[in-house]
Design an enzyme around this catalytic site. Structure first.
Site, PDB file in Angstrom:
ATOM      1  CG  HIS A  20      -1.895   2.497  20.079  1.00 14.03           C
ATOM      2  ND1 HIS A  20      -0.800   2.125  20.823  1.00 14.03           N
ATOM      3  CD2 HIS A  20      -2.756   1.452  20.129  1.00 14.03           C
ATOM      4  CE1 HIS A  20      -0.976   0.904  21.299  1.00 14.03           C
ATOM      5  NE2 HIS A  20      -2.161   0.467  20.901  1.00 14.03           N
ATOM      6  CD  GLU A  56       1.376   5.033  20.456  1.00 15.92           C
ATOM      7  OE1 GLU A  56       1.343   3.797  20.612  1.00 15.92           O
ATOM      8  OE2 GLU A  56       0.608   5.814  21.066  1.00 15.92           O
ATOM      9  CB  CYS A  70      -2.490   0.187  24.339  1.00 17.58           C
ATOM     10  SG  CYS A  70      -3.470  -1.195  23.685  1.00 17.58           S
TER      11      CYS A  70
END
Length: 230
Positions: free
Chosen positions: A203, A205, A86
């Site tokens: 994202h 994660e 990002c």
């Protein structure tokens, strides 16, 4: 795997990234303040998401001038791995480590929603735990994620196999509707020529444990941890 996460003023995804890296490697990553320049001993340097310097000027433009970036360039030049997610992707582009630009979303609105990504190749240190063509759910949260590059650059990225992920439907189809930010050719992430620098907007994660609502992103971190295992 010895990993470090760079923290700039305004970055806010460093803890999410730390969770993903520690789950995959079993080791807590080192937090690196942006004024630090010693990256010795690190296998992987991660620039996480957020709003570095409040996204003034252009997203990532000010962070790209921080002292740590010269050390990150040197780390990459030595063959070290660098992951930018990002705002991290925006910083890598602004620093000239990856080509193109991240423009305002086509809708001119901030997007915070799920998306689906297709793995374009599974023979890299970041994607070995996926199958080529696999589709996984991820999360997008950005206002400037519209990837742009001129036709020559896009053709080169395609021809050299440097497109990491594309926005697709849940069934894996490349459609305009699947690419909500308007990125050229539905590109969601790209590699450097040696495949060791990866920049991506969504994202991964955010989905590394069922308690988070899914673990679709876990293979990305498991892949890099296995590749860089001591």
């Amino acid at each position: 795997m010895k990993a470090g996460i760079v923290v700039f003023p305004g970055i806010n995804r460093e803890r999410d990234m730390a969770i993903a890296l520690e789950r995959a490697s079993g080791h807590a990553p080192r937090m690196i303040w942006h004024r630090e320049t010693d990256l010795s001993g690190l296998d992987l340097v991660v620039i996480p998401g957020g709003f570095s310097y409040g996204d003034y000027l252009r997203c990532g433009a000010m962070a790209a001038q921080s002292p740590v970036m010269e050390s990150i360039r040197a780390h990459a030049a030595r063959g070290g791995h660098v992951l930018g997610v990002c705002n991290g992707f925006q910083i890598l582009v602004e620093a000239g480590m990856l080509p193109g630009a991240l423009l305002r979303n086509a809708s001119l609105r901030f997007l915070s929603c799920d998306c689906f990504l297709r793995v374009e190749r599974a023979d890299t240190d970041y994607t070995a735990r996926y199958a080529k063509g696999a589709v996984f759910r991820s999360c997008m949260a950005h206002g400037d994620g519209n990837y742009f590059a001129d036709a020559e650059t896009l053709d080169r990225l395609e021809g050299e196999g440097l497109v990491a992920f594309r926005y697709v439907t849940a069934e894996g189809a490349v459609t305009p509707e699947a690419c909500r930010n308007g990125s050229a050719r539905n590109i969601a992430g790209i590699y450097s020529p040696n495949l060791r620098v990866l920049g991506m907007m969504p994202h991964a994660e955010d989905l590394v444990d069922p308690l988070m609502g899914g673990a679709d992103g876990r293979p990305l971190y498991d892949s890099i941890a296995a590749a860089l295992a001591a």
